[in-house]
Design a protein around this motif. Structure first.
Motif, PDB file in Angstrom:
ATOM      1  N   LYS A  21     -35.324   6.438 -23.713  1.00 42.96           N
ATOM      2  CA  LYS A  21     -36.612   6.540 -23.534  1.00 42.96           C
ATOM      3  C   LYS A  21     -37.259   5.342 -22.870  1.00 42.96           C
ATOM      4  O   LYS A  21     -36.608   4.258 -22.993  1.00 42.96           O
ATOM      5  CB  LYS A  21     -37.518   6.598 -24.899  1.00 42.96           C
ATOM      6  CG  LYS A  21     -38.882   6.802 -24.769  1.00 42.96           C
ATOM      7  CD  LYS A  21     -39.683   6.864 -26.040  1.00 42.96           C
ATOM      8  CE  LYS A  21     -41.167   6.929 -25.638  1.00 42.96           C
ATOM      9  NZ  LYS A  21     -41.986   6.994 -27.349  1.00 42.96           N
ATOM     10  N   GLN A  22     -37.958   5.769 -21.651  1.00 36.71           N
ATOM     11  CA  GLN A  22     -38.691   4.734 -20.831  1.00 36.71           C
ATOM     12  C   GLN A  22     -39.918   4.180 -21.242  1.00 36.71           C
ATOM     13  O   GLN A  22     -40.710   5.321 -21.416  1.00 36.71           O
ATOM     14  CB  GLN A  22     -38.614   4.991 -19.651  1.00 36.71           C
ATOM     15  CG  GLN A  22     -37.079   4.700 -18.819  1.00 36.71           C
ATOM     16  CD  GLN A  22     -37.113   4.685 -17.429  1.00 36.71           C
ATOM     17  OE1 GLN A  22     -37.881   5.423 -16.866  1.00 36.71           O
ATOM     18  NE2 GLN A  22     -35.918   4.314 -16.793  1.00 36.71           N
ATOM     19  N   VAL A  23     -40.326   3.047 -21.462  1.00 35.21           N
ATOM     20  CA  VAL A  23     -41.711   2.568 -21.950  1.00 35.21           C
ATOM     21  C   VAL A  23     -42.245   1.512 -20.879  1.00 35.21           C
ATOM     22  O   VAL A  23     -41.518   0.820 -20.096  1.00 35.21           O
ATOM     23  CB  VAL A  23     -41.965   2.315 -23.323  1.00 35.21           C
ATOM     24  CG1 VAL A  23     -41.503   3.123 -24.209  1.00 35.21           C
ATOM     25  CG2 VAL A  23     -41.065   0.919 -23.330  1.00 35.21           C
ATOM     26  N   LEU A  24     -43.487   1.465 -20.624  1.00 32.16           N
ATOM     27  CA  LEU A  24     -44.360   0.503 -19.770  1.00 32.16           C
ATOM     28  C   LEU A  24     -44.565  -0.630 -20.534  1.00 32.16           C
ATOM     29  O   LEU A  24     -45.491  -0.517 -21.685  1.00 32.16           O
ATOM     30  CB  LEU A  24     -45.637   1.199 -19.354  1.00 32.16           C
ATOM     31  CG  LEU A  24     -46.120   0.345 -18.117  1.00 32.16           C
ATOM     32  CD1 LEU A  24     -44.977   0.076 -17.039  1.00 32.16           C
ATOM     33  CD2 LEU A  24     -47.649   0.780 -17.578  1.00 32.16           C
ATOM     34  N   THR A  75     -36.289   0.384 -20.484  1.00 28.34           N
ATOM     35  CA  THR A  75     -35.386   1.302 -20.718  1.00 28.34           C
ATOM     36  C   THR A  75     -34.670   1.249 -22.252  1.00 28.34           C
ATOM     37  O   THR A  75     -33.893   0.305 -22.430  1.00 28.34           O
ATOM     38  CB  THR A  75     -34.249   1.777 -19.791  1.00 28.34           C
ATOM     39  OG1 THR A  75     -34.948   2.012 -18.732  1.00 28.34           O
ATOM     40  CG2 THR A  75     -33.581   3.149 -20.350  1.00 28.34           C
ATOM     41  N   GLY A  76     -35.075   2.023 -23.107  1.00 22.38           N
ATOM     42  CA  GLY A  76     -34.906   2.029 -24.640  1.00 22.38           C
ATOM     43  C   GLY A  76     -34.394   3.276 -25.156  1.00 22.38           C
ATOM     44  O   GLY A  76     -34.109   4.179 -24.448  1.00 22.38           O
ATOM     45  N   VAL A  77     -34.565   3.469 -26.404  1.00 24.65           N
ATOM     46  CA  VAL A  77     -34.204   4.432 -27.038  1.00 24.65           C
ATOM     47  C   VAL A  77     -35.292   4.947 -28.007  1.00 24.65           C
ATOM     48  O   VAL A  77     -36.162   4.020 -28.512  1.00 24.65           O
ATOM     49  CB  VAL A  77     -32.710   4.347 -28.100  1.00 24.65           C
ATOM     50  CG1 VAL A  77     -31.527   4.073 -27.058  1.00 24.65           C
ATOM     51  CG2 VAL A  77     -32.931   3.382 -28.927  1.00 24.65           C
ATOM     52  N   ASP A  78     -35.423   6.293 -28.419  1.00 21.46           N
ATOM     53  CA  ASP A  78     -36.226   6.752 -29.097  1.00 21.46           C
ATOM     54  C   ASP A  78     -35.865   7.418 -30.569  1.00 21.46           C
ATOM     55  O   ASP A  78     -34.390   7.820 -30.595  1.00 21.46           O
ATOM     56  CB  ASP A  78     -37.003   7.906 -28.676  1.00 21.46           C
ATOM     57  CG  ASP A  78     -38.041   8.722 -29.405  1.00 21.46           C
ATOM     58  OD1 ASP A  78     -38.980   7.582 -30.109  1.00 21.46           O
ATOM     59  OD2 ASP A  78     -38.714   9.751 -28.950  1.00 21.46           O
ATOM     60  N   PHE A  79     -36.282   7.050 -31.601  1.00 19.45           N
ATOM     61  CA  PHE A  79     -35.844   7.277 -32.918  1.00 19.45           C
ATOM     62  C   PHE A  79     -35.534   8.622 -33.265  1.00 19.45           C
ATOM     63  O   PHE A  79     -36.537   9.484 -32.411  1.00 19.45           O
ATOM     64  CB  PHE A  79     -36.914   6.579 -34.113  1.00 19.45           C
ATOM     65  CG  PHE A  79     -36.996   4.968 -34.149  1.00 19.45           C
ATOM     66  CD1 PHE A  79     -35.470   4.322 -34.288  1.00 19.45           C
ATOM     67  CD2 PHE A  79     -38.016   4.331 -34.251  1.00 19.45           C
ATOM     68  CE1 PHE A  79     -35.444   2.987 -34.272  1.00 19.45           C
ATOM     69  CE2 PHE A  79     -38.179   2.897 -34.333  1.00 19.45           C
ATOM     70  CZ  PHE A  79     -36.744   2.258 -34.374  1.00 19.45           C
ATOM     71  N   CYS A  80     -34.736   8.829 -33.985  1.00 18.17           N
ATOM     72  CA  CYS A  80     -34.570  10.284 -34.411  1.00 18.17           C
ATOM     73  C   CYS A  80     -35.784  10.962 -35.015  1.00 18.17           C
ATOM     74  O   CYS A  80     -36.391  10.462 -36.132  1.00 18.17           O
ATOM     75  CB  CYS A  80     -33.300  10.434 -35.206  1.00 18.17           C
ATOM     76  SG  CYS A  80     -32.960  12.124 -35.938  1.00 18.17           S
ATOM     77  N   LYS A  81     -36.391  11.825 -34.847  1.00 15.42           N
ATOM     78  CA  LYS A  81     -37.804  12.584 -35.484  1.00 15.42           C
ATOM     79  C   LYS A  81     -37.030  13.537 -36.436  1.00 15.42           C
ATOM     80  O   LYS A  81     -35.966  14.041 -36.936  1.00 15.42           O
ATOM     81  CB  LYS A  81     -38.380  13.381 -34.236  1.00 15.42           C
ATOM     82  CG  LYS A  81     -38.791  12.601 -33.303  1.00 15.42           C
ATOM     83  CD  LYS A  81     -39.941  11.622 -33.737  1.00 15.42           C
ATOM     84  CE  LYS A  81     -40.445  10.827 -32.573  1.00 15.42           C
ATOM     85  NZ  LYS A  81     -39.862  10.146 -31.520  1.00 15.42           N
ATOM     86  N   ARG A  82     -38.163  13.888 -37.362  1.00 16.64           N
ATOM     87  CA  ARG A  82     -38.280  14.958 -38.346  1.00 16.64           C
ATOM     88  C   ARG A  82     -36.996  14.240 -39.316  1.00 16.64           C
ATOM     89  O   ARG A  82     -36.044  15.057 -39.839  1.00 16.64           O
ATOM     90  CB  ARG A  82     -37.532  16.036 -38.080  1.00 16.64           C
ATOM     91  CG  ARG A  82     -38.884  16.698 -37.114  1.00 16.64           C
ATOM     92  CD  ARG A  82     -38.383  18.135 -36.579  1.00 16.64           C
ATOM     93  NE  ARG A  82     -38.054  19.230 -37.603  1.00 16.64           N
ATOM     94  CZ  ARG A  82     -39.021  19.833 -38.527  1.00 16.64           C
ATOM     95  NH1 ARG A  82     -40.381  19.474 -37.916  1.00 16.64           N
ATOM     96  NH2 ARG A  82     -38.788  20.580 -39.216  1.00 16.64           N
ATOM     97  N   LEU A  83     -37.101  13.142 -39.885  1.00 15.41           N
ATOM     98  CA  LEU A  83     -36.084  12.646 -40.881  1.00 15.41           C
ATOM     99  C   LEU A  83     -36.635  12.687 -42.235  1.00 15.41           C
ATOM    100  O   LEU A  83     -37.733  12.846 -42.764  1.00 15.41           O
ATOM    101  CB  LEU A  83     -35.825  10.937 -40.635  1.00 15.41           C
ATOM    102  CG  LEU A  83     -35.266  10.592 -39.544  1.00 15.41           C
ATOM    103  CD1 LEU A  83     -35.121   8.977 -39.525  1.00 15.41           C
ATOM    104  CD2 LEU A  83     -33.584  11.228 -39.648  1.00 15.41           C
TER     105      LEU A  83
END
Length: 374
Positions: A308-311, A319-327
């Motif tokens: 995932k990219q964020v400003l 440029t990083g990573v997005d946590f896993c959803k629906r845990l």
């Protein structure tokens, strides 16, 4: 050259030279180490014994300390040959200046053998602590059995019976002038001796004993380390080799989905506290929670993720990573419930379900799970 290829190189040659580090005849002698006594799974039930020899002030202690520090995830104990000096009688104390502490007869080798035999068979021992001011061993220290035993001393290779206890023999080879300079600094600062007395003892006892008894044992060494603790490359290779030996039956190699958190002195310290019978309930809960939090955070690191990219506030793109959803978390009652708070602290708003596993019938063979999901 990576660590693995370096270790393979060590084990495939009769004499290896690597950055001032060499092994003499290691391939021939290591056969006795690798030969199983009963079965493959029993090969390393006994501790891995490392002998570290060399002249006085050669840097043996520094080498041992560095090995222990790098093997912090293994149980390691250090046994010093100095602990087994013979005690002096009152009459002998009057002429102690004429005693040769670097001679093989100065040590109680029989006591050393008894101590090592107990440690190798998993028994705790009391090891004397020699006092160089009183020349007696009045204090004892408790040593528990461990995965690795380091036996250090100027003459640990002199007696064949002691040598045969060792799986690896290291000789620390340091220039005579360097050893003398270190000895002068140590004896004047730590033992309060004047330089004249130090030099007199060196020329009268230390140097002749090194030439007659210590240097000849260099031929028994599997590994020779020039420059002692300054030779970081050699020590790194030794530690990697020891890890290879100790890890031959590592559970991670059997179960590919098993991950082990690398131990640190912080983790070992917390384990010590929660195992101590004198620890209070409050401290037990506090340090248990800390350990559980480490386990949860380590486990979350193995979940799937998406890039995932964020400003950023400065206007740049990260440029990083997005946590896993629906845990969701599922705890197995009752032990699993102790980890719920740590999971909630790490995963905001996570839902937690529970599973109760119980047995039915008198034979206890039928396992019946009961679930309560979020």
């Amino acid at each position: 050259m990576d660590a693995k290829s370096a270790v393979e190189l060590m084990e495939s040659s009769n004499e290896v030279h690597f950055s001032g580090f060499h092994m003499d005849g290691f391939e021939q002698r290591k056969a006795s180490i690798e030969q199983p006594t009963t079965s493959e799974t029993d090969m390393y039930e006994q501790p891995f014994v490392i002998g570290v020899a060399g002249g006085a002030a050669s840097g043996k202690t520094a080498v041992c300390d560095m090995i222990i520090q790098q093997l912090h995830d293994q149980r390691v104990v250090l046994v010093n040959q100095d602990s087994f000096y013979n005690n002096f009688s009152e009459e002998e104390l009057t002429r102690v200046q004429d005693y040769n502490f670097d001679h093989p007869d100065a040590f109680d080798t029989e006591q050393l053998l008894r101590v090592m035999d107990k440690l190798k068979h998993g028994e705790a021992v009391d090891i004397p602590k020699y006092d160089f001011k009183t020349y007696k061993s009045d204090v004892l220290r408790r040593v528990n059995p461990s995965d690795v035993i380091i036996l250090e001393g100027i003459l640990v290779f002199h007696d064949q019976r002691v040598r045969e206890l060792m799986n690896m023999k290291i000789f620390v080879d340091t220039d005579a002038d360097v050893r003398l300079a270190r000895r002068i600094r140590r004896d004047t600062n730590e033992k309060g001796r004047d330089i004249g007395a130090v030099l007199d003892q060196y020329s009268k006892f230390v140097k002749p004993a090194f030439d007659d008894f210590i240097l000849p044992t260099k031929k028994y060494a599997d590994i020779i380390i020039p420059r002692g603790g300054d030779n970081h490359v050699a020590i790194d290779l030794i530690v990697q080799h020891i890890r290879t030996k100790l890890g031959q039956h590592d559970l991670c190699k059997i179960y590919p989905n098993l991950y082990v958190i690398q131990s640190t002195f912080q983790i070992r310290g917390m384990h010590t506290l929660i195992r101590d019978a004198q620890t209070t309930k409050h401290d037990f809960v506090f340090y248990s929670d800390r350990l559980i939090r480490l386990v949860v955070e380590h486990g979350l690191g193995h979940l799937p993720f998406t890039e995932k990219q964020v400003l950023t506030p400065t206007g740049s793109v990260y440029t990083g990573v997005d946590f896993c959803k629906r845990l969701c978390g599922v705890s197995v009652i009752r032990s699993g419930e102790s980890m719920e708070n740590a999971l909630r602290a790490c995963c905001k708003g996570i839902k937690i379900g529970k599973i109760l596993i119980h047995r039915e019938g008198d034979n206890g063979q039928q396992v019946c799970p009961s679930a309560c999901m979020p």
